[in-house]
Scaffold this motif. Structure first.
Motif, PDB file in Angstrom:
ATOM      1  N   LEU A 102      -1.053  13.569  -0.871  1.00 26.12           N
ATOM      2  CA  LEU A 102      -0.217  12.450   0.207  1.00 26.12           C
ATOM      3  C   LEU A 102       1.307  13.155   0.573  1.00 26.12           C
ATOM      4  CD1 LEU A 102      -0.351  10.582   2.096  1.00 26.12           C
ATOM      5  CD2 LEU A 102      -0.009   8.861   1.248  1.00 26.12           C
ATOM      6  N   ALA A 103       1.463  12.694  -1.382  1.00 20.10           N
ATOM      7  CA  ALA A 103       2.904  12.730  -2.262  1.00 20.10           C
ATOM      8  C   ALA A 103       3.507  14.066  -1.874  1.00 20.10           C
ATOM      9  CB  ALA A 103       2.807  12.424  -3.662  1.00 20.10           C
ATOM     10  N   ARG A 104       2.520  14.782  -1.550  1.00 19.31           N
ATOM     11  CA  ARG A 104       3.040  16.326  -2.249  1.00 19.31           C
ATOM     12  C   ARG A 104       2.960  17.162   0.088  1.00 19.31           C
ATOM     13  NH1 ARG A 104      -0.689  21.979  -3.177  1.00 19.31           N
ATOM     14  NH2 ARG A 104       0.794  23.205  -1.868  1.00 19.31           N
ATOM     15  N   ALA A 105       2.461  16.015   0.759  1.00 23.44           N
ATOM     16  CA  ALA A 105       2.772  16.390   2.587  1.00 23.44           C
ATOM     17  C   ALA A 105       4.048  15.303   2.370  1.00 23.44           C
ATOM     18  CB  ALA A 105       1.683  15.545   2.953  1.00 23.44           C
ATOM     19  N   LEU A 106       4.384  14.108   2.398  1.00 28.70           N
ATOM     20  CA  LEU A 106       4.718  13.945   2.247  1.00 28.70           C
ATOM     21  C   LEU A 106       6.812  14.244   2.263  1.00 28.70           C
ATOM     22  CD1 LEU A 106       4.017   9.961   2.438  1.00 28.70           C
ATOM     23  CD2 LEU A 106       4.297  11.288   4.448  1.00 28.70           C
ATOM     24  N   ALA A 107       6.097  14.937   0.782  1.00 30.51           N
ATOM     25  CA  ALA A 107       7.649  15.586   0.318  1.00 30.51           C
ATOM     26  C   ALA A 107       8.067  16.329   0.861  1.00 30.51           C
ATOM     27  CB  ALA A 107       7.387  16.104  -0.706  1.00 30.51           C
ATOM     28  N   LEU A 108       7.278  17.122   2.611  1.00 28.97           N
ATOM     29  CA  LEU A 108       7.895  17.640   3.410  1.00 28.97           C
ATOM     30  C   LEU A 108       9.208  17.292   4.309  1.00 28.97           C
ATOM     31  CD1 LEU A 108       4.759  19.504   4.772  1.00 28.97           C
ATOM     32  CD2 LEU A 108       6.877  20.242   3.403  1.00 28.97           C
ATOM     33  N   TRP A 109       9.557  15.756   4.028  1.00 26.46           N
ATOM     34  CA  TRP A 109      10.065  15.418   5.066  1.00 26.46           C
ATOM     35  C   TRP A 109      10.953  14.522   4.516  1.00 26.46           C
ATOM     36  CZ3 TRP A 109       8.873  18.231   9.362  1.00 26.46           C
ATOM     37  CH2 TRP A 109       6.997  17.879   8.977  1.00 26.46           C
ATOM     38  N   SER A 116       8.714   6.577   2.887  1.00 27.08           N
ATOM     39  CA  SER A 116       7.368   7.754   1.717  1.00 27.08           C
ATOM     40  C   SER A 116       6.810   7.161   0.273  1.00 27.08           C
ATOM     41  CB  SER A 116       7.665   9.182   1.954  1.00 27.08           C
ATOM     42  OG  SER A 116       7.936   9.585   2.631  1.00 27.08           O
ATOM     43  N   GLN A 117       7.961   6.543  -0.169  1.00 27.97           N
ATOM     44  CA  GLN A 117       8.220   6.045  -1.874  1.00 27.97           C
ATOM     45  C   GLN A 117       7.116   4.670  -1.815  1.00 27.97           C
ATOM     46  OE1 GLN A 117      12.064   6.557  -2.981  1.00 27.97           O
ATOM     47  NE2 GLN A 117      12.207   8.915  -2.613  1.00 27.97           N
ATOM     48  N   ALA A 118       8.335   3.801  -0.589  1.00 25.25           N
ATOM     49  CA  ALA A 118       7.304   2.337  -0.050  1.00 25.25           C
ATOM     50  C   ALA A 118       6.117   2.337  -0.284  1.00 25.25           C
ATOM     51  CB  ALA A 118       8.279   1.982   0.263  1.00 25.25           C
ATOM     52  N   LEU A 119       5.166   3.839   0.340  1.00 26.32           N
ATOM     53  CA  LEU A 119       4.355   3.945   1.078  1.00 26.32           C
ATOM     54  C   LEU A 119       3.737   4.250  -0.904  1.00 26.32           C
ATOM     55  CD1 LEU A 119       1.831   4.135   2.374  1.00 26.32           C
ATOM     56  CD2 LEU A 119       2.369   5.980   3.519  1.00 26.32           C
ATOM     57  N   LEU A 120       3.994   5.213  -0.810  1.00 27.07           N
ATOM     58  CA  LEU A 120       2.950   5.652  -2.259  1.00 27.07           C
ATOM     59  C   LEU A 120       2.600   4.582  -3.623  1.00 27.07           C
ATOM     60  CD1 LEU A 120       4.744   9.060  -1.639  1.00 27.07           C
ATOM     61  CD2 LEU A 120       2.645   8.429  -1.946  1.00 27.07           C
ATOM     62  N   ALA A 121       4.061   3.734  -3.621  1.00 28.54           N
ATOM     63  CA  ALA A 121       4.031   2.917  -4.895  1.00 28.54           C
ATOM     64  C   ALA A 121       2.844   2.177  -4.719  1.00 28.54           C
ATOM     65  CB  ALA A 121       5.436   2.217  -4.924  1.00 28.54           C
ATOM     66  N   GLN A 122       2.084   2.044  -3.748  1.00 24.70           N
ATOM     67  CA  GLN A 122       1.403   0.573  -3.080  1.00 24.70           C
ATOM     68  C   GLN A 122      -0.595   1.714  -2.812  1.00 24.70           C
ATOM     69  OE1 GLN A 122       1.713  -2.544  -0.765  1.00 24.70           O
ATOM     70  NE2 GLN A 122       3.851  -2.603  -0.577  1.00 24.70           N
TER      71      GLN A 122
END
Length: 661
Positions: A102-109, A116-122
């Protein structure tokens, strides 16, 4: 590879589902596609700008995928919605993407990096069930339903969910037909608020016909990128509301947002904080001189999730509560000082436990949630020799409950009053009056009783079958050798890695006890159980030289119910219940039955037993959501299983069972 794996591949730097042979978002530009299809054609910017300051809006989504749609909606909400409004997103996902992918996918934006960081933190490895996320100090919530949409959507409570706009974003109908079926469209209609809108990237005929048959208007408009057309519309012909058992309903609160919470442990503090985050004025009343002086006062509590492979209601509650607590802790407490995600080894200490663990391992849950380990692996993970293998919970660990309670009670909007021994609770026709033994009084339209078995002293709650069970934990000074223990070890007892130079272990269960005094006898029982749990740890702490008389510890009451599930929800008048429902088995769609005889504004969060660190925080969120008429963080069958009226209903059914007078 587990059964819930998304089978994801990468092609030209973009994620692709090999399970469905389809892309997660447009190859032209996923970001622009989201804005064109979902945000623009649901008219979200203008609708959100027109909301009142205390307004709410519910988004529904079929297919969370990478979370791109949710993040774009969140970004637009920040830009358009008034301060004080709340956005609730309900999204389904059968195959959640692992965190690293998921982190790799969201890094596209990069333009979404903050969101993205707030989502990934949880975001962590997600097991089946309901997962609640909170962002922007509670202004935005996400309830992610992990499982087949045709299983999860029917379990949503339509009254509190009431979706205002839908993102229909499953994989293409030709690739994933189940997510575009008549049954799915019927659920969308059932869960929609009047005039709810929808938008979808596809214009397939099966989708047009299915939406129209479910009561939605259908407009074909210009699509995005290589797609010539897409669909959008509104719910034009709402279906008749489905029957809901009136005794398991939640009465809608429409009065002032003021509440009294009785009990300053984890259950009370969690309920108070969840209400205060929604703008309520909350007074937290604790009997003792300080918060967390009861069962929540132990030096170390374990995030313990003893699960059943049969996915019972208790197991489903524990899975959701465990994940919810783990999301809160990193944001609320100091790691290593007030909590530690050191991992938990649950040993298979006998044949029955080994069989249960084998059943859990066969469920195909994410390995990051739990995985089987043999004795050698368990020992390596724990840092000490263990006699048995079992299950490894990599995300688990210990918490210092008093710190968590204090942090929750410090939420702006919460006023704490200690030494408030409430001896009388009365309703004057408008508000509840709580009177303390010293004569002080407090009043509010809503009361949440979260004071464990002591709630039974009030006549309104005396019918609830709450049983106190005494328990004692022991503390032993750490030695240089015992500091090797680096994970919580559980079996018939438990021990935690050292905190402030002491290990916490135990605990006893005394079902008939009447006194709370710490006893040497129970210290010895805890030592004997520790010797069986891990002879190596026992020796490292001193072995035979470790005297029960030299230990200190703590005792407290656990409160539980006959079915071991907590009591969470509104309370009815027990004396009137039998008169209102003389034959509950006859109530149904054709004979709906009257509303339950609610005690207005009286709610409970009780009987969390030894699992309060896992269940009480989520129970607080549940109470606050339902009092504010928001989507619940748990499915309707679980709401019913936790409902305080369940025992009144069961008693009434038994009274009228065949063969009884």
């Amino acid at each position: 590879m587990t059964a819930s794996s998304p089978l994801l591949d990468w092609q030209d730097g973009q994620p692709v589902s090999t399970r469905f042979g389809d892309v997660y978002f447009s190859r032209d530009s996923g970001l622009d596609e989201t804005h064109h299809v979902f945000l623009a054609h649901n008219r979200l910017a203008e609708r959100w700008a027109a909301l009142p300051a205390d307004g709410r809006f519910v988004l529904g989504e079929t297919g969370f995928g990478t979370g791109l749609n949710v993040l774009c909606a969140w970004q637009l909400w920040r830009r358009c919605a008034p301060a004080g409004a709340r956005l609730h997103v309900i999204s389904t996902e059968k195959y959640p993407i692992p965190p690293e992918q998921l982190a790799r996918a969201l890094a596209l934006w990069p333009e979404l990096a903050e969101f993205s960081q707030a989502l990934l933190a949880q975001y962590a490895a997600l097991g089946p069930g309901w997962h609640r996320f909170s962002f922007d100090e509670g202004a935005v919530t996400l309830t992610l339903l992990v499982g087949d949409a045709l299983d999860t959507l029917p379990q949503l409570d339509a009254a509190s969910s009431a979706v205002d706009a839908w993102f229909l974003d499953g994989f293409a109908p030709a690739r994933n037909p189940e997510l575009w079926s008549p049954a799915l469209f019927a659920q969308l209609a059932r869960l929609s608020a009047p005039g709810a809108s929808y938008a979808t990237f596809t214009s397939a005929g099966v989708v047009k016909r299915g939406l129209a048959e479910a009561g939605f208007s259908v407009r074909r408009v210009a699509g995005f990128g290589s797609k010539r057309h897409m669909l959008c519309g509104e719910l034009a012909a709402p279906p008749a509301p489905a029957w809901r058992a009136p005794w398991f309903a939640w009465p809608r609160h429409t009065g002032q947002r003021r509440a009294l919470v009785l009990g300053g442990g984890i259950a009370g503090a969690a309920a108070a904080a969840a209400l205060a985050r929604r703008g309520w004025a909350v007074t937290l009343l604790e009997q003792k001189a300080a918060l967390a002086d009861g069962a929540s006062g132990n030096a170390q509590g374990v995030l313990h999730t003893k699960l059943s492979p049969h996915l019972t209601p208790l197991t489903r509650l524990l899975l959701s509560g465990y994940a919810y607590s783990l999301r809160q802790l990193p944001r609320q407490l100091r790691a290593g000082e007030d909590w530690d995600a050191c991992g938990i080894v649950q040993q298979s200490f006998d044949a029955d436990e080994a069989q249960r663990h084998a059943g859990l391992a066969a469920l195909g849950l994410p390995e990051a949630l739990l995985r089987p380990v043999d004795a050698a692996q368990a020992s390596a993970l724990a840092g000490v020799a263990l006699p048995h293998g079992g299950l490894w919970f990599a995300q688990g660990g210990w918490v210092h409950p008093p710190a968590w309670v204090r942090q929750l009670a410090a939420t702006p909007g919460v006023t704490v009053c200690c030494g408030a021994d409430i001896v009388a609770l009365e309703h004057d026709g408008e508000q509840w009056q709580a009177r303390a033994a010293d004569g002080r009084q407090w009043q509010a339209p809503v009361v949440v009783a979260a004071n464990a078995h002591q709630a039974g002293q009030f006549s309104q709650l005396a019918h609830l079958p709450i049983k106190p069970i005494r328990g004692q934990v022991s503390h032993a000074p750490a030695t240089e050798a015992s500091l090797a223990l680096r994970a919580v070890v559980c079996g018939e007892s438990y021990i935690s890695p050292a905190r402030h130079g002491r290990h916490c272990f135990g605990a006893t269960f005394r079902f008939q006890a009447e006194q709370l005094a710490v006893t040497t006898e129970e210290h010895q029982e805890n030592l004997d159980k520790l010797a069986a749990l891990s002879p190596d740890v026992w020796r490292r702490l001193g072995g035979e030289a470790l005297s029960a008389q030299a230990l200190d510890g703590r005792s407290g009451w656990r409160a539980t119910t006959p079915d071991y599930l907590p009591l969470v929800g509104p309370v009815a008048d027990a004396a009137a219940f039998a008169d209102v429902y003389p034959a509950p088995e006859r109530c149904g769609p054709r004979q709906p039955g009257p509303d339950a005889p609610w005690l207005p504004g009286l709610y409970v969060s009780l009987a969390h037993g030894s699992r309060g660190l896992v269940t009480a925080p989520l129970a607080g969120e549940l109470l606050a959501a339902m009092l504010n008429h928001e989507p619940a963080p748990l499915p309707q069958p679980l709401l019913d299983a936790l409902h305080p009226n369940r025992f009144l209903w069961r008693a009434q059914k038994r009274r009228h069972a065949p063969g009884r007078a």
